[in-house]
Design a protein around this motif. Structure first.
Motif, PDB file in Angstrom:
ATOM      1  N   GLY A 190      -2.170 -22.080   8.421  1.00 56.22           N
ATOM      2  CA  GLY A 190      -3.373 -21.301   8.190  1.00 56.22           C
ATOM      3  C   GLY A 190      -3.105 -20.034   7.402  1.00 56.22           C
ATOM      4  O   GLY A 190      -3.811 -19.733   6.431  1.00 56.22           O
ATOM      5  N   VAL A 191      -2.081 -19.288   7.800  1.00 64.91           N
ATOM      6  CA  VAL A 191      -1.769 -18.050   7.081  1.00 64.91           C
ATOM      7  C   VAL A 191      -1.254 -18.354   5.680  1.00 64.91           C
ATOM      8  O   VAL A 191      -1.608 -17.663   4.707  1.00 64.91           O
ATOM      9  N   ASN A 192      -0.443 -19.380   5.538  1.00 63.84           N
ATOM     10  CA  ASN A 192       0.052 -19.751   4.215  1.00 63.84           C
ATOM     11  C   ASN A 192      -1.101 -20.088   3.271  1.00 63.84           C
ATOM     12  O   ASN A 192      -1.115 -19.669   2.107  1.00 63.84           O
ATOM     13  N   ALA A 193      -2.080 -20.831   3.765  1.00 65.15           N
ATOM     14  CA  ALA A 193      -3.230 -21.189   2.924  1.00 65.15           C
ATOM     15  C   ALA A 193      -4.022 -19.955   2.517  1.00 65.15           C
ATOM     16  O   ALA A 193      -4.480 -19.854   1.369  1.00 65.15           O
ATOM     17  N   HIS A 194      -4.185 -19.001   3.431  1.00 63.40           N
ATOM     18  CA  HIS A 194      -4.915 -17.779   3.092  1.00 63.40           C
ATOM     19  C   HIS A 194      -4.131 -16.902   2.108  1.00 63.40           C
ATOM     20  O   HIS A 194      -4.687 -16.381   1.146  1.00 63.40           O
TER      21      HIS A 194
END
Length: 303
Positions: free
Chosen positions: A164-168
């Protein structure tokens, strides 16, 4: 000239990997990205493999095309015989009318000559930057915001939070921002994967409502992969956009470099887009110097 075979069970993976090693030794740069090589090794679904063979069936050239992005290589002993042109034509045939990006790792003169002659133009530049680790603080104690702690990645527990953080953090990046759980698990299964070098910055308790704010994933290249000795890498460094301004990028950078120094390594590398000026300035301030260049050449969509 030889003949061409496309993707399928007939691809001799060990022979193609031997071709890649020969090209690396001759050119001083790996001809494929890590992702393309992993997909070849594990025969991951999707994409197409194109193999140029000599009359005796030995692979003398290889290309991979996946979602409009390609990489290709010709064995050093078989160059200047038309194999690169043949592979490129099949890549373009497979891509159809859509736009095509081809990565030239190392920006070697032969690649530029071939691609420019077929209507490609430079579109993206990826810098490799390096620095020695001798001057790195072996025990940094960065001042973290209240309630923020840094801990090692926990396989089997932290994957979804990290995705999730990587995608953001990389929603602007055409490759990194599209990383899937399968992509992550492929890398977790690699011999180089070390969860102790995969640092996560949390606000609160990870298993009790905590929020992942950022991460620094490091990697160690074995001898012969990125140099004669083992070399560390800032593999991926990201901060959630909502956590910008907390100094996490600098803190995670320093902690990751200290981890690599603690592994006894002498040098570290990283890759960064040339036009990401803020990141380039951050790394230059941390002592990194420009070392090599990869270029994506683009052919626009055909009418």
């Amino acid at each position: 000239m030889g003949r061409v075979s496309t993707s399928g069970p007939d691809v001799d993976v060990p022979a193609v990997l031997a071709l890649l090693r020969a090209a690396t030794a001759a050119d001083g740069v790996r001809p494929l990205s890590e992702d393309a090589e992993l997909r070849l090794q594990h025969r991951s679904p999707g994409g197409a493999d194109l193999v140029e063979r000599a009359d005796d069936g030995t692979p003398v050239g290889y290309a991979r095309l996946d979602d409009g992005v390609a990489e290709l290589v010709v064995h050093p002993d078989h160059r200047r015989r038309g194999h690169g042109t043949a592979l490129l034509r099949r890549v373009l045939d497979a891509a159809g009318r859509g736009p095509v990006d081809i990565w030239a790792h190392g920006d070697l003169p032969g690649s530029a000559e071939l691609l420019a002659a077929h209507g490609f133009a430079r579109a993206r530049v990826l810098l490799q930057m390096r620095r020695d680790l001798a001057g790195v603080d072996p025990d940094p104690r960065p001042a973290l915001a209240e309630g923020v702690t840094v801990s090692a990645f926990r396989p089997g527990r932290d994957e979804e939070a990290w995705l999730g953080v990587n995608a953001h953090a990389f929603d602007w990046h055409p490759e990194q921002g599209r990383t899937t759980r399968a992509d992550l698990e492929l890398r977790e299964a690699e011999p180089w994967f070390d969860p102790e070098g995969f640092l996560l910055a949390w606000r609160g308790e990870p298993d009790d409502g905590g929020e992942l704010l950022g991460f620094h994933w490091t990697k160690v290249h074995p001898p012969g992969d990125a140099g004669p000795e083992p070399v560390g890498e800032i593999y991926v460094l990201g901060v959630d956009p909502g956590a910008q301004g907390l100094g996490l990028g600098r803190a995670l950078t320093d902690l990751g470099l200290a981890h690599l120094r603690g592994r006894g390594l002498a040098e570290v590398l990283l890759y960064v887009e040339e036009d990401n000026e803020a990141a380039v300035r951050l790394y230059e301030a941390r002592g990194f110097r420009r070392s090599a260049v990869d270029v994506a050449w683009r052919r626009p969509e055909r009418p």
